[in-house]
Design an enzyme around this catalytic site. Sequence first.
Site, PDB file in Angstrom:
ATOM      1  CB  VAL A   1     -27.053  53.284  90.249  1.00 15.28           C
ATOM      2  CG1 VAL A   1     -25.953  52.426  90.872  1.00 15.28           C
ATOM      3  CG2 VAL A   1     -27.442  54.409  91.203  1.00 15.28           C
ATOM      4  CD  GLU A   2     -32.385  53.570  89.043  1.00 15.88           C
ATOM      5  OE1 GLU A   2     -32.669  53.327  87.872  1.00 15.88           O
ATOM      6  OE2 GLU A   2     -33.000  53.088  90.015  1.00 15.88           O
ATOM      7  N   GLY A   3     -28.523  54.895  85.168  1.00 21.26           N
ATOM      8  CA  GLY A   3     -28.043  55.672  84.033  1.00 21.26           C
ATOM      9  C   GLY A   3     -26.848  56.497  84.448  1.00 21.26           C
TER      10      GLY A   3
ATOM     11  CG  LEU B   1     -35.136  54.676  84.644  1.00 19.83           C
ATOM     12  CD1 LEU B   1     -34.600  53.560  85.518  1.00 19.83           C
ATOM     13  CD2 LEU B   1     -34.345  54.750  83.341  1.00 19.83           C
TER      14      LEU B   1
END
Length: 802
Positions: free
Chosen positions: A495-497, A369
Amino acid sequence: MRLATRTIFYYVLVLLILSITKLLSPFWIFILLLAGLIDGGFIMRTRYPMTAATTQVSTDWRLRWLTSPILKLFKRITPRMSQTEREALDAGSVWWDGELFSGKPNWNKLRNLKLPALSAEEQAFLDGPVNTLCNMLDDWKITHEHKDLPPDVWQYIKDNHFLSMIIPKHYGGLEFSALGHSSVVMKLATRSVSAAVTVMVPNSLGPGKLLLEYGTQEQKDYYLPRLAIGQEIPCFALTNPEAGSDAGAIPDFGIVCRGDFQDRKNVLGVKLTWNKRYITLGPVATLLGLAFKLYDPEHILGDTKDLGVTLALIPTDIPGVNIGRRHFPLNLVFMNGPNSGKDVFVPMDFIIGGQERIGQGWRMLMECLADGRGISLPALSVGSGKIACRAVGAYAHVRRQFKTPIGKFEGIEEALARIGGLTYMIDAARELTAGALDIGEKPSVISAIVKYHLTEAMRTIVNDSMDILGGAGICMGPRNFIARAYQALPISITVEGANILTRSMIIFGQGAIRSHPFIFEELQATNEADWNLALKKFDRAFFGHMRFFIRNIWRTGFHGLTAGHLALVGSQRPLRRYYQKFTRMSAAFALLTDMAIFVLGGSLKRREKLSARLGDVLSQLYLGSAILKRFESQGCPKEDIPLLRWGCENALYQIQNAIEGLLHNFPNRPLAWCLKGLIFPWGRSFKAPRDKIGHQVADLLLSPSQARNRLTQGIYLPTTETDAVAVLDDALLKVIKAEHIERRLRQQMDDYQPGYQLMDGMLKTALDAKLITDDEAQIIRDAELARWNVIQVDDFSHDLTN
């Protein structure tokens, strides 16, 4: 012995003088004296150890009567970590964040860090294929008419390996560095967010990255060459309608069983059922990366029934895979959509990494990630910032109201200063983080920092840009260069957390455990099955932690009293004072971290607002470090000093606000009062950047200069004369060329009333009076025509079709 005694003597002497002069209350004199004396005892024991026999007796006594009861208490009060949390903590590496947690950063480590530069091959790619692709992109047609990238653009992206920047050359990819990858995405983002997202996703968290890190050799040999040439379009499916931020709770599942697959009979495999959404490139993907929980109810693989989160690669043409429908995220047209499957049988060798990687999916995702958080989204944010600096700065010079460029008004100047200062900060953080990835680090905490703060800075930059542009910013059309970035803001935030989650739970929640010098060791000791081994590990970590804690009390108080002036940082002006101030705040942060953990214990995990503020302090320390590193790496250019000062002073001011917010809401009020007096004994130490500095930063954006070129380096500069950014660049040069002539003319014709003829009438009168030459009049006419072209906005037929 004499040196340690002398150190304590001088420390006590300083405190005595402060007491006599009544600069500090007796209470604080006592606290600092106690901390110093205890720390001095540690120093003497460290430098002048006791005999082996005495040491053994002391250690045995401490283990039995001190460490053992404390370890038992820790085991009882420490909240149990879920498997998901444990894997997230184990993922990645500790890098500069560890120095910031130490309370005494080793700035030489940062200064001596040799960050990789773009290779000749990467620069050639940026100057060649990337520029060509940018020239092919008409973002208005892409988003308003085609609702997709045109076929020729898709083909160019595939043919030139834009989707395989991270794939090694021997598989047919480009094998670019993190900085090279970041630079490509950043340049594309200055032209089309939809194209940038299309390129960045396969190069971050997706099948390509997972295969490189964990795939079997057979999987790599088959899929990576196909991904490299665009024969396969990848996507990765994680988010479920029931599990967004809590991705570890995905209900998608697979059952270990035997079945038939194509022409193979009685194959060991998995029967999959899933329902995913928000999957970028999903509607056009030929290869689906899938996250699911694997179960073995019939114990085919062993005694364990729940095998954990597992990842697999699923060709989308397998019967039962439902794919192809689209989401429409805020009028951005990168391919994104849902997919699902029910009882889809695939062989066991479809699992990424094979059977030995079963149950390791969450750890694999957490370790990978960092690329999405540390490269792609920061590059997207910096691209928006750089184009705002270039284009909005030019617009603010060209656009006039009250016969004055709007950039000269202090209200506009304030917004321009934020645009310039924040862009300098986020570009510095982008380069430093990409450099860390290129030297082999996997800084999970820092990746979360840049994901949150760079996308939030992008939000501020684009909002300020809209305020400056006014009507030109809200009217959609080919002339509007900022509207799609404005629409894309919530996508980057989400997005991405999601940013709220990242700030309140991840940055400090993960950083306090992973990056702290001792907490992770203490937790590992509490989870150790062997009691004797656990006792020894915990003893070493706990008493090291206590020494660390006491030293930071002393260090924080000392730097607070001296305002950091005596911190040894090994630097010269104008950087020295900023290094000293960040050192002071690092010590305060280390102390606040321990105090929060000691007082709140496991409940700190649920006190998200307090955790978020501690995360803000850590984040601003990192962003400030990046600014200092960038300024020195570029040779300390004098023209960039306003950017340096604005960025550092803003970071320090934000740190101060976060600490005050933390202490104002700290549940132990007497302790909060004491900590505030220790950290800020003379009151508030930092202020927001002064208006004078903001004026200097804004001025850099209003005219061409080397500082402006450095700030906007790496963006795409269109060559088409009708392109909005090209029109602004052309107008800026013409307006600047005409300004001194126009200024002289207005002084000479101070009493002239232009009436309805405006500038044409003034020029005619001036020519008749021989106040200017024909060439000078033409320069002014060219500037006025360019200015008029800049302030136009798009309009359409009644039905908006043309």
